[in-house]
Design an enzyme around this catalytic site. Structure first.
Site, PDB file in Angstrom:
ATOM      1  N   HIS A  88      -4.532 -40.069 -29.312  1.00  0.00           N
ATOM      2  CA  HIS A  88      -5.726 -39.364 -28.840  1.00  0.00           C
ATOM      3  C   HIS A  88      -6.973 -40.154 -29.238  1.00  0.00           C
ATOM      4  O   HIS A  88      -7.019 -40.756 -30.308  1.00  0.00           O
ATOM      5  CB  HIS A  88      -5.781 -37.947 -29.421  1.00  0.00           C
ATOM      6  N   GLU A 157      -7.392 -40.230 -20.580  1.00  0.00           N
ATOM      7  CA  GLU A 157      -8.568 -39.490 -21.032  1.00  0.00           C
ATOM      8  C   GLU A 157      -9.711 -40.462 -21.311  1.00  0.00           C
ATOM      9  O   GLU A 157      -9.751 -41.082 -22.391  1.00  0.00           O
ATOM     10  CB  GLU A 157      -8.256 -38.736 -22.329  1.00  0.00           C
TER      11      GLU A 157
HETATM   12  C1  PEP Z   1      -9.158 -33.690 -25.477  1.00  0.00           C
HETATM   13  O1  PEP Z   1      -9.602 -33.663 -26.604  1.00  0.00           O
HETATM   14  O2  PEP Z   1      -8.030 -34.133 -25.254  1.00  0.00           O
HETATM   15  C2  PEP Z   1     -10.005 -33.196 -24.390  1.00  0.00           C
HETATM   16  C3  PEP Z   1      -9.630 -33.452 -23.178  1.00  0.00           C
HETATM   17  O3  PEP Z   1     -11.151 -32.523 -24.751  1.00  0.00           O
HETATM   18  P1  PEP Z   1     -12.190 -31.799 -23.771  1.00  0.00           P
HETATM   19  O4  PEP Z   1     -11.381 -31.036 -22.758  1.00  0.00           O
HETATM   20  O5  PEP Z   1     -12.994 -30.905 -24.644  1.00  0.00           O
HETATM   21  O6  PEP Z   1     -12.987 -32.857 -23.121  1.00  0.00           O
END
Ligand code: PEP
Length: 234
Positions: A88, A157
């Site tokens: 992450h 992400e």
């Molecule tokens: C995450 O921490 O994996 C995430 C996607 O956070 P957020 O949805 O708050 O952007």
């Protein structure tokens, strides 16, 4: 589809228990066939029997030992946890985990047959450096990772989209997911500022196999709406 909630450093053990029970009720009442994963804080792990799968946000590549502040396999086994989030962006960029350390962790939990949600994504400066540089950066996060591991789920992400309310355009998410699908056929989730108001469009994109949600997942009714969108799309 796979709908995952990263609760980060939120919700106490009691609050997490209530939260997970609310999801479980929703999933069974609405005969949801999607895979629902929840990653609570380490001290909020509880044994859980049901359709909602509980995973660990982190654990060290060890059964136990002298690794102050970390938990290991023994602690996960106590709660029958067989799912883990690795890579992450907050662990990479805030807590300084290197690709080498992540690979070690990945291999340790892979050898134990864990379901692994492995996160990749670029910081803003890499995105601003152009597509080629950005894709090279993301590719470096695949180094050492067995992309054909059967229990692998990948989450794309973008770092700049996490917790900021910013999100790439839908076309851009689809384009990057299509590129990333060439690296691995593992289910590919999108994460970064997904909320009730945009989840449906994101889930409908080609090569998006689910979502990983942080802040917006903290409200069980919001997260249940997203689960329902995925169910309806299927
Ligand atoms: C995450 O921490 O994996 C995430 C996607 O956070 P957020 O949805 O708050 O952007």
């Amino acid at each position: 589809m796979i709908i995952a909630a990263n609760l980060k450093t939120n919700l106490t053990r009691k609050q997490t228990e209530i939260y997970v029970n609310e999801l479980e009720d929703y999933v069974s009442k609405h005969t949801i066939s999607q895979e629902v994963l929840v990653f609570p804080a380490a001290s909020s792990l509880n044994p859980h029997a049901g359709k909602v799968i509980i995973g660990a946000q982190n654990a060290y590549a060890t059964h136990n030992g002298a690794f102050t502040g970390e938990i290991g396999l023994d602690h996960l086994e106590e709660f029958s946890i067989k799912t883990i989030l690795i890579g992450h962006s907050e662990r990479r960029h805030v807590l300084g985990e290197t690709q080498e350390a992540l690979v070690k962790k990945f291999n340790f939990y892979k050898d134990l047959g864990f379901k692994i949600v492995y996160c990749v994504g670029e910081p803003l400066e890499m995105r601003e450096a152009g597509k080629e540089t950005m894709m090279e950066y993301i590719s470096s996060q695949y180094e050492g990772i067995d992309t054909s591991y059967e229990n692998l789920i990948i989450a794309y992400e973008p770092v700049w989209a996490i917790g900021t309310g910013l999100i790439p355009t839908l076309e851009n998410i689809e384009e990057i997911h299509t590129d990333l699908k060439e690296k691995s056929i593992a289910p590919l989730l999108y994460g970064g500022s997904v909320k009730v108001t945009n989840a449906k469009e994101v889930l409908a994109l080609r090569n998006v196999d689910g979502i990983l949600v942080g802040s917006a997942a903290l409200y069980s009714e919001h997260f249940c709406s997203m689960i329902q969108y995925a169910e309806d799309l299927n």
